[in-house]
Design an enzyme around this catalytic site. Structure first.
Site, short mmCIF file in Angstrom:
data_model
loop_
_atom_site.label_atom_id
_atom_site.label_comp_id
_atom_site.label_asym_id
_atom_site.label_seq_id
_atom_site.Cartn_x
_atom_site.Cartn_y
_atom_site.Cartn_z
N CYS A 1 20.62 64.57 -6.83
CA CYS A 1 20.13 65.83 -6.26
C CYS A 1 20.98 66.14 -5.04
CB CYS A 1 18.66 65.71 -5.87
SG CYS A 1 18.07 67.09 -4.87
N HIS B 1 18.47 65.45 -2.06
CA HIS B 1 17.67 64.21 -1.98
C HIS B 1 18.35 62.97 -2.52
CE1 HIS B 1 14.64 67.56 -1.86
NE2 HIS B 1 14.39 66.89 -0.75
FE FE2 Z 1 15.78 67.50 -4.83
#
Ligand code: FE2
Length: 124
Positions: free
Chosen positions: A109, A112
């Protein structure tokens, strides 16, 4: 300093939207093709926007007793809202195995970081 392996996050995909979900049979026949599908957000949707998206999955197979994993698929998802178009983070590979082992998937991601999941598969 952390190794890359220490930066891989994990969790239960039913509650954590970043964990790649590995769809594969638990048992397969040696040398016969079967499908491995990797997706994300099966239970909790992950955003797919220009600012926040899943950029790629990598999929490895680690045969039982082998020293190293084998890269079996690599999926890139390059479209995140360009012209209001989106590449959804789903990858499908057709695979033949000769030995039991573990499938590992890693997702990335852009906000993240790295996430992993794994699934054992028995070859009969
Ligand atoms: Fe994310």
């Amino acid at each position: 300093m952390k190794s890359l392996g220490q930066l891989l996050q994990s969790g239960d995909w039913k509650g954590e939207k970043h964990v790649p979900v590995i769809h594969a049979p638990e048992k397969v026949s040696a040398g016969e093709s079967f499908e491995i599908k990797v997706s994300i957000g099966d239970a909790v949707a992950h955003p797919n926007s220009f600012e926040h998206y899943i950029a790629w999955f990598k999929v490895f197979f680690h045969p039982e007793g082998a020293k190293f994993p084998i890269e079996i698929a690599n999926f890139d998802f390059p479209t995140h809202g360009e012209g209001d178009n989106y590449t959804e983070p789903v990858g499908l590979a057709s695979v033949k195995l000769s030995k039991s082992g573990t499938i590992h998937a890693i997702s990335y991601c852009n906000i993240h970081g790295l996430w992993e999941n794994s699934k054992e598969i028995t070859v009969e």
